[in-house]
Design an enzyme around this catalytic site. Structure first.
Site, PDB file in Angstrom:
ATOM      1  CD  GLN A 128     -23.983  -2.972   7.065  1.00  0.00           C
ATOM      2  OE1 GLN A 128     -22.777  -2.881   7.279  1.00  0.00           O
ATOM      3  NE2 GLN A 128     -24.460  -3.260   5.874  1.00  0.00           N
ATOM      4  N   GLY A 129     -27.690  -2.162  10.252  1.00  0.00           N
ATOM      5  CA  GLY A 129     -29.014  -1.691   9.866  1.00  0.00           C
ATOM      6  C   GLY A 129     -28.928  -0.647   8.773  1.00  0.00           C
ATOM      7  CB  SER A 131     -30.647  -3.044   3.062  1.00  0.00           C
ATOM      8  OG  SER A 131     -29.416  -3.042   2.370  1.00  0.00           O
ATOM      9  CB  SER A 163     -26.024 -10.603   8.232  1.00  0.00           C
ATOM     10  OG  SER A 163     -26.246 -10.544   6.842  1.00  0.00           O
ATOM     11  CD  GLU A 246     -19.135  -4.393   3.005  1.00  0.00           C
ATOM     12  OE1 GLU A 246     -19.950  -5.290   3.257  1.00  0.00           O
ATOM     13  OE2 GLU A 246     -19.457  -3.329   2.449  1.00  0.00           O
ATOM     14  CG  ASN A 370     -22.299  -7.999 -10.253  1.00  0.00           C
ATOM     15  OD1 ASN A 370     -21.829  -7.949  -9.110  1.00  0.00           O
ATOM     16  ND2 ASN A 370     -21.997  -8.954 -11.109  1.00  0.00           N
TER      17      ASN A 370
END
Length: 390
Positions: A128-129, A131, A163, A246, A370
Site C-alpha cells: 500500500q502506498g 502515507s 509494509s 480494512e 488514536n
C-alpha cells in the site's frame, strides 16, 4: 443479531479446521506459529499459492475470480479457524483484503481480469502506498505527483510505512495528479509494478528487530494509463472505500490471533506463579471481557455493514482494538517480569509475548493514530464541527 452458527455453518467450520490443521501438521508445518511478518518470505509465498490452489485464499470473492462465493458467516468462520490453527499472518493481506475488494468495486472488467485471478492464486503480492513523511494519518496532504506522458502515468515522490514492499510485486499509490490541487481534491489511485528502475525500496528497522516497513521512492516511475482505478481525481473516494474494506471480515481473524496471545499470557502466568497475584488475575479478566466485547461489536458491525463506506460502528473499532492490545502487551510484560527482557537468541528474535509488547506500541499509531480516530468518530460518526485547520 445472530451470535451463533447453524449446523451447516458448523460443518463448514469443521472442513476449514481439518484442512488448515492438516496443512500446518504436514507440508507447511515449518511456518506454523511464526509471528514476525517478514520471516521465511519464500515459504509464505508458497503458502499463499497453496491457499489459492484450493480456493481458500479469497473465499468471499466470486468463483469467477478465484473465490468460493462464501457467505459472511463462512468468511468469519474461516478467518477464526485460520488464526486458531496457528497459521502465520497473510503476507498478501494487502492484496486479498484491500487491493482486491477495491478492484472488485471500482475497477473495470479488464482490470478485474488483469489483477484478481493472480491475487486469488497467490501469484501477485500487493503493498500500500498511502502515507508520506508529511502525510501520515492525514492522507489528504499527500505530495507525491503523477502526470500522463506517452500513454503512461509518471510518478515522483516518496511513500513511507509501506509494509512488505520489499517482497511485493505491485503497489497501489494515491498520488496528486491535478497541479495546484489541495486536500482530497485532485488525487488519483494508481496500480504500479514495483520491479522497475524508477522505484527504490529501503527497509525501516522496528524495535522488535523486524523490518516489515519500508520507505518507497518514486523517480519517474511508470505504469500504463489503464492502471488508473476510477477516473482522474477519484483517488480520495476510492481510498475511503478501501479503508472501509480494512474494517471487514479479517477483524474476526485478528481477534482470534488476540485470543491466542491472551492464552499465552494465561499459560505464562500459571507457569511462573503470577496467576496467584489478584491484580494480575483482575487484569486478565478485564482483557477477556474486552476481547468478548470486541467480538460482539465486530459481529454487529459486519451484520450491518455497507462495505462501500465506513459506518459509525466501524469508526470505533480501530481505536478499540489498538488500545486494548497495547494494554495486553503491557500485561504480557508484567506477567513475564525480568525474564521477558532477554531474547533467547543472538539475532534479536523475541518470543511471542515480548514481540507482542514491542509491536503493540505501534498499534495506536499505524492505520490512523488514536487522535485521528477520535476526530473521525466526532466528525463523521457524530456530525460534530470539524477540527480547525491552520
Amino acid at each position: 443479531m445472530k451470535l451463533g452458527f447453524s449446523a451447516e455453518e458448523e460443518a463448514f467450520r469443521a472442513e476449514c479446521a481439518d484442512w488448515l490443521q492438516g496443512q500446518m501438521a504436514g507440508e507447511f508445518k515449518d511456518i506454523r506459529g511464526i509471528t514476525q511478518l517478514t520471516a521465511m518470505p519464500e515459504r509464505r509465498k508458497e503458502w499463499e499459492q497453496q491457499l489459492g490452489e484450493h480456493r481458500w485464499g479469497c473465499i468471499g470473492w466470486p468463483t469467477q475470480w478465484g473465490g468460493r462465493d462464501a457467505t459472511l458467516a463462512q468468511q468469519v468462520i474461516f478467518a477464526e479457524e485460520y488464526a486458531r490453527a496457528g497459521v502465520p499472518g497473510r503476507i498478501n493481506h494487502i492484496g486479498v483484503e484491500l487491493a482486491g475488494p477495491t478492484i472488485l468495486t471500482f475497477g473495470t472488467e479488464e482490470q478485474k481480469r488483469r489483477f484478481l485471478p493472480d491475487i486469488a492464486a497467490g501469484r501477485t503480492i500487493f503493498c500500500q502506498g498511502f502515507s508520506e513523511p508529511n502525510a501520515g494519518s492525514d492522507l489528504a496532504s499527500v505530495r507525491t505527483k503523477g502526470r500522463i506522458e506517452d500513454g503512461h502515468w509518471v510518478v515522483n515522490g516518496q511513500k513511507i510505512w509501506t509494509s512488505l514492499a520489499h517482497i511485493a510485486d505491485w503497489i497501489f499509490v494515491v498520488t496528486r495528479t491535478e497541479e495546484g490541487s489541495q486536500g482530497p481534491k485532485g488525487l488519483s489511485f494508481l496500480m504500479m509494478p514495483l520491479d522497475q528502475p524508477g522505484i527504490e525500496v529501503r527497509p525501516i528497522r522496528q524495535i522488535n528487530g523486524d523490518a516489515e516497513f519500508n520507505e518507497t521512492f518514486f523517480t519517474d516511475a511508470r505504469c500504463p494509463a489503464d492502471s488508473l482505478i476510477g477516473a482522474p481525481g477519484d483517488g480520495w473516494k476510492i481510498a475511503m472505500g478501501l479503508l472501509a474494506f480494512e474494517r471487514g471480515v479479517s477483524t474476526l481473524g485478528q481477534q482470534m490471533g488476540f485470543r491466542n496471545e491472551l492464552d499465552e499470557i494465561v499459560a505464562a502466568a500459571k507457569a511462573n506463579g503470577r496467576a496467584a497475584d489478584p491484580v494480575i488475575r483482575q487484569r486478565i479478566a478485564q482483557a477477556q471481557i474486552g476481547l468478548s466485547l470486541m467480538r460482539y461489536g465486530a459481529l454487529r458491525m459486519l451484520s450491518n455493514a455497507d462495505h462501500s463506506r465506513i459506518d459509525g460502528a466501524a469508526l470505533t473499532y480501530k481505536i478499540q482494538w489498538a488500545t486494548w492490545r497495547r494494554n495486553l502487551g503491557e500485561l504480557a510484560m508484567d506477567v513475564l517480569g525480568q525474564a521477558g527482557e532477554i531474547a533467547a537468541g543472538d539475532a534479536y528474535e523475541w518470543d511471542v509475548l515480548p514481540n507482542l509488547y514491542l509491536f503493540s506500541r505501534s498499534d495506536t499509531i499505524y492505520g490512523g493514530t488514536n487522535q485521528i480516530q477520535r476526530n473521525l468518530i466526532a466528525e463523521r460518526g457524530l456530525g460534530l464541527p470539524r477540527e480547525p485547520r491552520g
